[in-house]
Design an enzyme around this catalytic site. Structure first.
Site, mmCIF file in Angstrom:
data_model
loop_
_atom_site.group_PDB
_atom_site.id
_atom_site.type_symbol
_atom_site.label_atom_id
_atom_site.label_comp_id
_atom_site.label_asym_id
_atom_site.label_seq_id
_atom_site.Cartn_x
_atom_site.Cartn_y
_atom_site.Cartn_z
ATOM 1 C CD1 TRP A 155 -0.190 -1.472 3.172
ATOM 2 C CD2 TRP A 155 0.560 0.631 3.315
ATOM 3 N NE1 TRP A 155 0.594 -1.374 4.299
ATOM 4 C CE2 TRP A 155 1.052 -0.084 4.418
ATOM 5 C CE3 TRP A 155 0.898 1.982 3.202
ATOM 6 C CZ2 TRP A 155 1.872 0.482 5.393
ATOM 7 C CZ3 TRP A 155 1.716 2.559 4.171
ATOM 8 C CH2 TRP A 155 2.194 1.813 5.248
ATOM 9 C CG ASN A 156 5.164 1.284 0.777
ATOM 10 O OD1 ASN A 156 4.854 0.504 -0.130
ATOM 11 N ND2 ASN A 156 6.370 1.326 1.286
ATOM 12 N N PRO A 180 -2.988 -6.216 -5.643
ATOM 13 C CG PRO A 180 -4.382 -4.461 -6.308
ATOM 14 C CD PRO A 180 -4.113 -5.919 -6.543
ATOM 15 C CB ALA A 181 -1.998 -3.221 -0.453
ATOM 16 N N GLY A 233 7.022 -6.131 0.476
ATOM 17 C CA GLY A 233 6.298 -6.042 1.745
ATOM 18 C C GLY A 233 7.217 -6.424 2.887
ATOM 19 C CD GLU A 255 13.307 -5.332 -4.109
ATOM 20 O OE1 GLU A 255 13.952 -4.950 -3.116
ATOM 21 O OE2 GLU A 255 13.845 -5.632 -5.186
ATOM 22 C CG LEU A 256 11.404 -9.444 1.699
ATOM 23 C CD1 LEU A 256 11.874 -10.763 2.280
ATOM 24 C CD2 LEU A 256 9.918 -9.492 1.385
ATOM 25 C CB CYS A 289 11.190 -1.001 2.685
ATOM 26 S SG CYS A 289 11.099 -1.012 0.934
ATOM 27 C CD GLU A 386 10.747 -1.903 7.580
ATOM 28 O OE1 GLU A 386 10.153 -2.982 7.694
ATOM 29 O OE2 GLU A 386 11.055 -1.421 6.476
ATOM 30 C CD GLU A 463 10.928 -4.960 -7.575
ATOM 31 O OE1 GLU A 463 10.633 -3.870 -7.059
ATOM 32 O OE2 GLU A 463 10.153 -5.925 -7.612
HETATM 33 C C1 SIN Z 1 9.550 0.771 -1.021
HETATM 34 O O1 SIN Z 1 9.429 1.336 0.043
HETATM 35 O O2 SIN Z 1 9.237 -0.413 -1.113
HETATM 36 C C2 SIN Z 1 10.086 1.426 -2.277
HETATM 37 C C3 SIN Z 1 10.719 2.725 -2.066
HETATM 38 C C4 SIN Z 1 11.315 3.313 -3.324
HETATM 39 O O3 SIN Z 1 11.136 2.799 -4.441
HETATM 40 O O4 SIN Z 1 12.008 4.311 -3.180
#
Ligand code: SIN
Length: 485
Positions: A155-156, A180-181, A233, A255-256, A289, A386, A463
Site C-alpha cells: 500500500w505504500n 494489490p494491497a 512487503g 523486496e522486504l 522500506c 523497522e 528491480e
Molecule cells: C519501497 O518502500 O518499497 C520502495 C521505495 C522506493 O522505491 O524508493
C-alpha cells in the site's frame, strides 16, 4: 472522488483477461486522513485468481512472441496515458493512501518512468556466444521470458511498486497477475484501465482485488502455471510466501523490510546531511522500506547536527494530503500509529529522550507527530525494529569501527546512507556497509536506471535497471554439434 476529471479511471472490480469482473460482495476503501469511505470494491476470490492465472498463461505465447519493438510501442502508449492522467492518478492515490499530492504526483511519474525505461531496455536483451571446448561445437546463449509472473504489492507505493514489476515483466515478454494491497486497490485498477486503453492485449496485465489475502496468496505462490513470484512487503510475510513458492520451485524476487542507517561523520557537510535525513526519513510519513531508520552522528558534530535537524523537522507541516503545502500526510492506519507510539514509549522507558513530537498529532488519529529522539542506543526497540513512521532516533558514535559495528548489527540489508567528504573514508565505509544500496552524500537513491534491492533478510533479486530485467528472463544454452566436415 468527484474531483477526478476522468471518472472512467475509477473502477470497482478486478480486471482479468481484458474484462472487468464484478461479484456479489464488497470491501471498502477508506481515506486514511479522515476515515471517509471513498469506494466499495467487488471482492475477487480464489476462483477469480485462478482465472487470472489461466488467462495470463493463454496470453503468454502471443505476447512473448511479439518483437521487443512491438511490446515497447504498446508500453509507450501506457506510459503516455499515465503521464496524461498524472493529476487524476495522483489524486486517487492520495485519497486512498494519504501521501501529499505533490508526492503522489512524483510517484506517478516514478511509476510511469519504469514503463518507459523497461520498454526500451527490452530491446537490449542480448544473448552470448561462448568459445566451445571442441572445434565441432558452438555454444550460444539466448534469454527468454520466464513465463507467467504473479505479484503481491504493498500500500505504500500503490502505483510505482506495480509499475516497477509489471514493466520489467512485460518488457521481457512475460504476462502478469497482481494482487494489490487491500487498502489501495483503486490506483492499481486505474492502471489497468489505462493498460487497456493503451492496447495491451487481454490477459497480459491482470489485477485481482480481494480481501482473502491468504487464499489469493496461496494461488499466486502455488499455481503450477506461474513461473515467477515477486513480492514487496514485510520480511515476515515474505518468508511465508517464499516457503509457499517452494513446492513448485518458482523463481522468486523479494523486496522486504529494511532498517537503514544514516551516518553523519564529523567531516560531513552538515547542512546537506540535515536535508538528506529529512527527505529520507519523512518521505511518505516514514513509510518506505528505504526510509532512514537510525541516524548515527559522530560525537564532534552531534550537537550541531541535532540542533539543525530538529529545527528542520519542526518546519514540516502535517495534514490531509490534498491540502496545499502539506509535507506529511496520515499514516496508513490506527494500528500503524499505535505500533510507532509503542516503539517510542518502550524506548523512552529504556532511557531515550523525546526532543520533538512523540505523540499522535491533533490532525487525526492516523497522524503521528514528526518526532526526534536522542539518548538512543542501538539495542532499543526504536533502533532494532523497522519503524515505518515519522520518528528519527539519533545515536552517537566515536569512530568508523564503532559505527560500522552498530550499522551492520541487524538482520536487514536494504538501504544505507552516509555523509563524509573524505575520499578514503568514503570507499572504506561504502565497501564495509552490509547493504544492497548505499547513498553517499545523497539520500534520494531510487530511480529507474539503478538496481533497487537488498541483501540478508531484506530480500533477493533487483528491480529497476538492466539487472531488474534479468530477473524476468531465463538463460537458455544452445549447444550446436556435428559442425566438422
Ligand atoms: C519501497 O518502500 O518499497 C520502495 C521505495 C522506493 O522505491 O524508493
Amino acid at each position: 472522488m468527484q474531483n477526478i476529471k476522468d471518472q472512467q479511471l475509477i473502477k470497482h472490480c478486478s480486471y482479468i483477461n481484458g474484462s472487468w469482473h464484478s461479484s456479489e460482495t464488497n470491501f471498502t476503501v477508506t481515506n486514511p486522513a479522515n476515515g471517509d469511505v471513498i469506494a466499495k470494491v467487488n471482492n475477487a476470490g480464489i476462483a477469480e485468481t485462478e482465472f487470472a492465472v489461466t488467462s495470463a498463461k493463454s496470453a503468454l505465447k502471443v505476447w512473448a512472441a511479439k518483437s521487443a519493438n512491438e511490446r515497447a510501442a504498446l508500453m509507450r502508449n501506457w506510459f503516455n496515458l499515465m503521464m496524461q492522467h498524472q493529476d487524476d492518478l495522483a489524486r486517487i492515490l492520495t485519497l486512498e493512501q494519504g501521501k501529499p499530492l505533490a508526492e503522489a504526483k512524483g510517484e506517478i511519474s516514478y511509476g510511469a518512468a519504469f514503463i518507459e525505461w523497461f520498454a526500451e531496455e527490452g530491446k537490449r536483451v542480448y544473448g552470448d556466444t561462448i568459445p566451445a571446448p571442441s572445434s565441432d561445437k558452438r555454444i550460444i546463449v539466448i534469454k527468454q521470458a520466464v513465463g507467467v509472473v504473479a505479484s503481491i504489492t504493498p500500500w505504500n507505493f500503490p502505483n510505482a511498486m506495480i509499475a516497477r514489476k509489471a514493466a520489467a515483466a512485460l518488457a521481457a515478454g512475460c504476462t502478469f497477475v497482481v494482487r494489490p494491497a487491500i487498502q489501495t486497490p483503486l490506483s492499481a485498477l486505474a492502471m489497468a484501465e489505462l493498460a487497456e486503453r493503451a492496447g495491451i492485449p487481454k490477459g497480459v496485465f491482470n489485477v485481482v482485488v480481494g480481501d482473502n489475502a491468504s487464499g489469493i496468496g496461496k494461488v499466486l505462490t502455488q499455481h503450477p502455471d506461474i513461473a515467477k513470484f515477486t513480492f514487496t512487503g514485510s520480511t515476515a510475510v515474505g518468508q511465508t510466501l517464499i516457503a509457499q513458492c517452494a513446492s513448485t520451485v518458482k523463481k522468486v524476487s523479494m523486496e522486504l523490510g529494511g532498517n537503514a542507517p544514516f551516518i553523519v561523520f564529523d567531516d560531513a557537510d552538515i547542512d546537506a546531511a540535515v536535508q538528506g535525513a529529512i527527505v529520507s526519513k519523512y518521505r511518505n510519513a516514514g513509510q518506505t522500506c528505504v526510509c532512514t531508520n537510525r541516524i548515527f552522528v559522530q560525537q564532534g558534530v552531534l550537537e550541531q547536527f541535532t540542533d539543525k535537524f530538529v529545527a528542520a523537522v519542526a518546519e514540516l507541516s502535517i495534514g490531509h494530503g490534498l491540502i496545499d503545502g502539506i509535507n506529511i500526510g496520515p499514516m496508513i492506519s490506527k494500528a500503524a500509529v499505535n505500533k510507532v507510539n509503542k516503539l517510542v514509549a518502550d524506548s523512552v522507558a529504556a532511557g531515550a529522550k523525546i526532543i520533538l513530537g512523540g505523540k499522535v498529532h491533533p490532525a487525526g488519529e492516523n497522524f503521528y507527530q514528526p518526532t526526534v529522539m536522542t539518548n538512543v542506543s542501538n539495542d532499543m526497540p526504536i533502533a532494532t525494529n523497522e519503524i515505518f513512521g515519522p520518528v528519527s532516533p539519533i545515536i552517537s558514535f566515536t569512530d568508523e569501527e564503532h559505527v560500522l559495528d552498530m550499522a551492520n548489527d541487524c538482520e536487514y540489508g536494504l538501504a544505507s546512507y552516509f555523509y563524509s567528504r573524505d575520499i578514503g573514508r568514503i570507499w572504506r565505509i561504502a565497501e564495509a556497509l552490509e547493504y544492497g544500496m548505499v547513498g553517499i552524500n545523497d539520500s534520494i537513491i531510487s530511480n529507474v536506471a539503478a538496481p533497487f534491492g537488498g541483501i540478508k533478510q531484506s530480500g533477493n533479486g533487483r528491480e529497476g535497471s538492466k539487472y531488474g530485467l534479468d530477473d524476468y528472463l531465463e538463460i537458455k544454452y544452445l549447444c550446436m554439434g556435428g559442425l566438422d566436415k
